[in-house]
Design a protein around this motif. Structure first.
Motif, PDB file in Angstrom:
ATOM      1  N   ALA A 105       0.829  -1.206   0.000  1.00 42.52           N
ATOM      2  CA  ALA A 105       0.000   0.000   0.000  1.00 42.52           C
ATOM      3  C   ALA A 105       0.864   1.258   0.000  1.00 42.52           C
ATOM      4  N   PHE A 106       1.938   1.235   0.768  1.00 45.99           N
ATOM      5  CA  PHE A 106       2.829   2.392   0.793  1.00 45.99           C
ATOM      6  C   PHE A 106       3.468   2.601  -0.573  1.00 45.99           C
ATOM      7  N   MET A 107       3.788   1.491  -1.239  1.00 44.10           N
ATOM      8  CA  MET A 107       4.351   1.573  -2.585  1.00 44.10           C
ATOM      9  C   MET A 107       3.324   2.123  -3.571  1.00 44.10           C
ATOM     10  N   VAL A 108       2.049   1.716  -3.430  1.00 51.40           N
ATOM     11  CA  VAL A 108       0.981   2.268  -4.268  1.00 51.40           C
ATOM     12  C   VAL A 108       0.842   3.768  -4.030  1.00 51.40           C
ATOM     13  N   MET A 109       0.940   4.196  -2.777  1.00 43.05           N
ATOM     14  CA  MET A 109       0.870   5.619  -2.471  1.00 43.05           C
ATOM     15  C   MET A 109       2.043   6.376  -3.102  1.00 43.05           C
ATOM     16  N   GLN A 110       3.230   5.775  -3.090  1.00 46.18           N
ATOM     17  CA  GLN A 110       4.378   6.399  -3.735  1.00 46.18           C
ATOM     18  C   GLN A 110       4.118   6.603  -5.225  1.00 46.18           C
ATOM     19  N   CYS A 111       3.531   5.607  -5.870  1.00 43.61           N
ATOM     20  CA  CYS A 111       3.202   5.754  -7.293  1.00 43.61           C
ATOM     21  C   CYS A 111       2.171   6.848  -7.489  1.00 43.61           C
ATOM     22  N   LEU A 165       1.888   9.478  -5.795  1.00 46.27           N
ATOM     23  CA  LEU A 165       2.597  10.760  -5.637  1.00 46.27           C
ATOM     24  C   LEU A 165       3.612  10.989  -6.756  1.00 46.27           C
ATOM     25  N   ALA A 166       3.622  10.119  -7.762  1.00 46.72           N
ATOM     26  CA  ALA A 166       4.516  10.204  -8.923  1.00 46.72           C
ATOM     27  C   ALA A 166       5.977   9.993  -8.543  1.00 46.72           C
ATOM     28  N   LEU A 167       6.216   9.278  -7.446  1.00 49.82           N
ATOM     29  CA  LEU A 167       7.579   8.953  -7.021  1.00 49.82           C
ATOM     30  C   LEU A 167       7.935   7.544  -7.512  1.00 49.82           C
ATOM     31  N   PHE A 168       7.906   7.357  -8.817  1.00 45.87           N
ATOM     32  CA  PHE A 168       8.095   6.028  -9.393  1.00 45.87           C
ATOM     33  C   PHE A 168       9.490   5.453  -9.137  1.00 45.87           C
ATOM     34  N   PRO A 169      10.576   6.238  -9.222  1.00 44.55           N
ATOM     35  CA  PRO A 169      11.887   5.653  -8.884  1.00 44.55           C
ATOM     36  C   PRO A 169      11.961   5.166  -7.441  1.00 44.55           C
ATOM     37  N   LEU A 170      11.337   5.912  -6.516  1.00 45.91           N
ATOM     38  CA  LEU A 170      11.348   5.488  -5.115  1.00 45.91           C
ATOM     39  C   LEU A 170      10.467   4.260  -4.908  1.00 45.91           C
ATOM     40  N   ALA A 171       9.394   4.141  -5.682  1.00 45.30           N
ATOM     41  CA  ALA A 171       8.563   2.944  -5.603  1.00 45.30           C
ATOM     42  C   ALA A 171       9.351   1.711  -6.050  1.00 45.30           C
ATOM     43  N   LEU A 172      10.164   1.854  -7.084  1.00 47.62           N
ATOM     44  CA  LEU A 172      11.017   0.753  -7.533  1.00 47.62           C
ATOM     45  C   LEU A 172      12.030   0.383  -6.452  1.00 47.62           C
ATOM     46  N   LEU A 173      12.622   1.391  -5.813  1.00 50.25           N
ATOM     47  CA  LEU A 173      13.549   1.152  -4.708  1.00 50.25           C
ATOM     48  C   LEU A 173      12.839   0.437  -3.567  1.00 50.25           C
ATOM     49  N   HIS A 174      11.604   0.827  -3.303  1.00 53.44           N
ATOM     50  CA  HIS A 174      10.810   0.206  -2.239  1.00 53.44           C
ATOM     51  C   HIS A 174      10.579  -1.275  -2.540  1.00 53.44           C
ATOM     52  N   ILE A 175      10.295  -1.596  -3.789  1.00 48.53           N
ATOM     53  CA  ILE A 175      10.085  -2.997  -4.178  1.00 48.53           C
ATOM     54  C   ILE A 175      11.330  -3.826  -3.887  1.00 48.53           C
ATOM     55  N   VAL A 176      12.494  -3.292  -4.244  1.00 47.05           N
ATOM     56  CA  VAL A 176      13.748  -4.024  -4.021  1.00 47.05           C
ATOM     57  C   VAL A 176      13.975  -4.251  -2.523  1.00 47.05           C
ATOM     58  N   ALA A 177      13.844  -3.192  -1.737  1.00 47.99           N
ATOM     59  CA  ALA A 177      14.102  -3.309  -0.301  1.00 47.99           C
ATOM     60  C   ALA A 177      13.114  -4.256   0.364  1.00 47.99           C
ATOM     61  N   HIS A 178      11.841  -4.118   0.022  1.00 47.84           N
ATOM     62  CA  HIS A 178      10.829  -4.970   0.645  1.00 47.84           C
ATOM     63  C   HIS A 178      11.013  -6.430   0.255  1.00 47.84           C
ATOM     64  N   ALA A 188      20.581   9.151   0.345  1.00 48.80           N
ATOM     65  CA  ALA A 188      21.581   8.502  -0.509  1.00 48.80           C
ATOM     66  C   ALA A 188      20.924   7.532  -1.488  1.00 48.80           C
ATOM     67  N   LEU A 189      20.013   6.701  -0.982  1.00 44.17           N
ATOM     68  CA  LEU A 189      19.348   5.738  -1.857  1.00 44.17           C
ATOM     69  C   LEU A 189      18.436   6.433  -2.864  1.00 44.17           C
ATOM     70  N   GLN A 190      17.892   7.564  -2.475  1.00 42.38           N
ATOM     71  CA  GLN A 190      17.071   8.327  -3.410  1.00 42.38           C
ATOM     72  C   GLN A 190      17.911   8.809  -4.590  1.00 42.38           C
ATOM     73  N   VAL A 191      19.127   9.251  -4.307  1.00 41.21           N
ATOM     74  CA  VAL A 191      20.028   9.680  -5.383  1.00 41.21           C
ATOM     75  C   VAL A 191      20.344   8.498  -6.303  1.00 41.21           C
ATOM     76  N   THR A 222      17.360   5.287 -12.784  1.00 45.47           N
ATOM     77  CA  THR A 222      16.172   5.284 -13.654  1.00 45.47           C
ATOM     78  C   THR A 222      16.074   6.529 -14.520  1.00 45.47           C
ATOM     79  N   ASP A 223      17.109   7.352 -14.530  1.00 52.82           N
ATOM     80  CA  ASP A 223      17.085   8.560 -15.356  1.00 52.82           C
ATOM     81  C   ASP A 223      16.937   8.190 -16.829  1.00 52.82           C
ATOM     82  N   GLY A 224      15.909   8.699 -17.459  1.00 50.52           N
ATOM     83  CA  GLY A 224      15.642   8.381 -18.849  1.00 50.52           C
ATOM     84  C   GLY A 224      14.672   7.235 -19.040  1.00 50.52           C
ATOM     85  N   SER A 225      14.492   6.408 -17.993  1.00 54.66           N
ATOM     86  CA  SER A 225      13.549   5.289 -18.077  1.00 54.66           C
ATOM     87  C   SER A 225      12.203   5.627 -17.463  1.00 54.66           C
TER      88      SER A 225
END
Length: 516
Positions: A306-312, A314-327, A433-436, A442-445
């Protein structure tokens, strides 16, 4: 660009292993466990090579033309490369674990076959370059997972959970099929890269975005159709690990893959924020009331998805991808080590908090956490971050404040306070750091996060207030736990506010056959 077809090696090797295992479905099926583990490792090694080639040769899409101009199509970019490496790594670990865990089971070979087939289907899904392949892989993933959930078909609870999962899966597939049809009608192509580059804002696109959101929400076990995920514990532990660390991420991947389409429907994005935010709070609170380890982990998955859905939203798609990896990495370890965790807790003479924080301690903890986050943000640079990302960091620091409150308690030892302060600092630094890393990877993707409008600002404020209030309530729970209302609230939360019971009643009504 022949190297773009290299990712196909991973699922094909697993399919060969699945076919061989299916020919030896019984107990201790000879070389099957070792061969499937070797196939999973080969798939993982191949994806690592693919990710390395992506850095050298760049992204792209290639297709093997088949029936009606549509065949196997591989889309290789940062999103698919990350997901390929993640899924194949988790699959290899789970199959390696299964070799020992399932040893002696009457249908060990059949289990290994369906595990390999499910893993292959997920790999086909994340590398899909056209809509039809995506839909077929999405459906095959659900069907093969269902066979694993019914590994013990004689268990009534397993049958019920698998039946509920099948209903939700068919609804998700129907929504995705509708989105596929609308996107083809709008763009005249099935190629995902072309669609993302050429799609425009109109009613067809918005309807497709709504259907994609519905499909992803159903697949991610969002409220109120979340109950099936908490009831699939009758399956063997490796199935739970693969489901919670791999298959459940398909919904998030779908939103990330079609990020350009979702951004054209701000109303749908707002719905994702509200649904994801509510389900995250709901799942997190229910998780704390569950007595069983695996059930608590299942509710944790609901909250995390659900938190990952909320990130999407909020248009924070790179952070949602990071969330998937960590989770995924965390949840695979949590399920595979759940038995050891139970033994460790049982060995503790007095489990529970070392000290109970007062209301003053809680306020000190939240103030300290926000100050730490602010100082780290100033040093590492708030200017480069979107408002949505900064707000998300504040929500995450609320969780750290909950830990700080334990260390700030008057009776807590000094070592505990120092340790929790270090945790808060490390968490804040890691977030930036992980956000960077995620943004550069994902820059360009993936599209950049747009500036928030009035609707987005309202949703951000609502999320901050909601998560802040719940975090304070959790931190101060020992202070009001003795109140009679708290006991009643705990009962309601333990039962998930009875949303799943309503689903069960509807399911019974749908399943009831008229008398002859």
């Amino acid at each position: 660009m022949a190297y773009l077809f290299l990712p196909l090696v991973s699922p094909l090797v697993l399919l060969v292993a699945a076919f061989y295992a299916a020919r030896h479905p019984g107990r201790r099926p000879g070389l099957v466990p070792k061969l499937t583990e070797a196939a999973a490792f080969a798939a993982f090694a191949t994806t690592v090579v693919v990710a390395t080639l992506l850095e050298v040769k760049g992204p792209g899409t290639s297709a093997l033309i088949g029936l009606f101009g549509v065949g196997l199509s591989v889309r290789l970019d940062a999103v698919s490369a990350v997901m390929l490496v993640l899924v194949s790594f988790i699959g290899w670990i789970v199959l390696r674990y299964s070799k020992t865990y399932m040893d002696g089971e009457a249908r060990q070979g059949a289990f290994t076959s369906w595990m390999s087939a499910t893993l292959a289907a997920v790999l086909f899904l994340v590398m899909s370059g056209n809509l039809l392949q995506l839909f077929v892989a999405w459906t095959l993933t659900s069907l093969s997972l269902n066979r694993l959930l019914l590994f013990y078909p004689e268990r009534a609870t397993a049958q019920r959970a698998a039946h509920k999962k099948a209903i939700v899966a068919r609804l998700s597939e129907g929504a995705l099929a509708g989105a596929v049809i609308l996107l083809i009608a709008e763009t005249g192509t099935t190629d995902i890269e072309t669609i993302l580059a050429s799609v425009e804002a109109n009613w067809l696109t918005m309807a497709a975005a709504l259907l994609i959101a519905m499909s992803a929400a159903l697949a991610s076990a969002q409220f109120p159709v979340h109950g099936w995920l908490t009831e699939v514990m009758e399956a063997p532990t490796p199935v739970s690990a693969l489901l919670h660390a791999g298959v459940i991420n398909a919904g998030g991947f779908l939103l990330i893959r079609f990020a350009d389409v979702m951004l054209l429907a701000p109303g749908v994005m707002a719905l994702l924020v509200m649904l994801g935010g509510f389900t995250a709070l709901f799942g997190g609170l229910v998780m704390l009331t569950q007595p069983a380890v695996k059930t608590s982990l299942a509710w944790s998955t609901i909250a995390q998805m659900a938190f990952m859905v909320m990130q999407c939203g909020l248009a924070l798609f790179p952070l949602a991808l990071l969330h998937i990896v960590a989770h995924s990495l965390y949840k695979a370890h949590a399920f595979l080590s759940s038995g050891e965790a139970v033994r460790n807790v049982a060995a503790i003479r007095r489990p529970g908090p070392i000290a109970v924080p007062s209301a003053r301690n809680v306020l000190q903890a939240f103030a300290a956490a926000i100050v730490i986050y602010g100082l780290v943000g100033i040093i590492l640079g708030f200017d480069e971050k979107s408002i949505q990302a900064i707000a998300l960091g504040v929500i995450l620091i609320f969780g750290v404040a909950y830990l700080l409150a334990q260390g700030f308690a008057d009776a807590a030892p000094r070592e505990l306070m120092q340790r929790t302060a270090i945790y808060a600092l490390v968490t804040s630094v890691s977030y930036f750091a992980l956000q960077v890393v995620a943004l550069s990877l994902t820059d360009g993707s993936l599209p950049p996060t747009p500036a928030p409008g009035p609707l987005e600002w309202a949703l951000i404020i609502l999320a901050l207030v909601s998560f802040g209030c719940v975090a304070v309530a959790q931190a101060t729970f020992p202070l009001w736990a003795s109140h009679p209302a708290a006991a009643g609230l705990r009962v309601h939360l333990t039962n998930g506010l009875y949303a799943n019971a309503i689903f069960d009643k509807l399911l019974d009504g749908w399943s009831r056959r008229p008398a002859a």
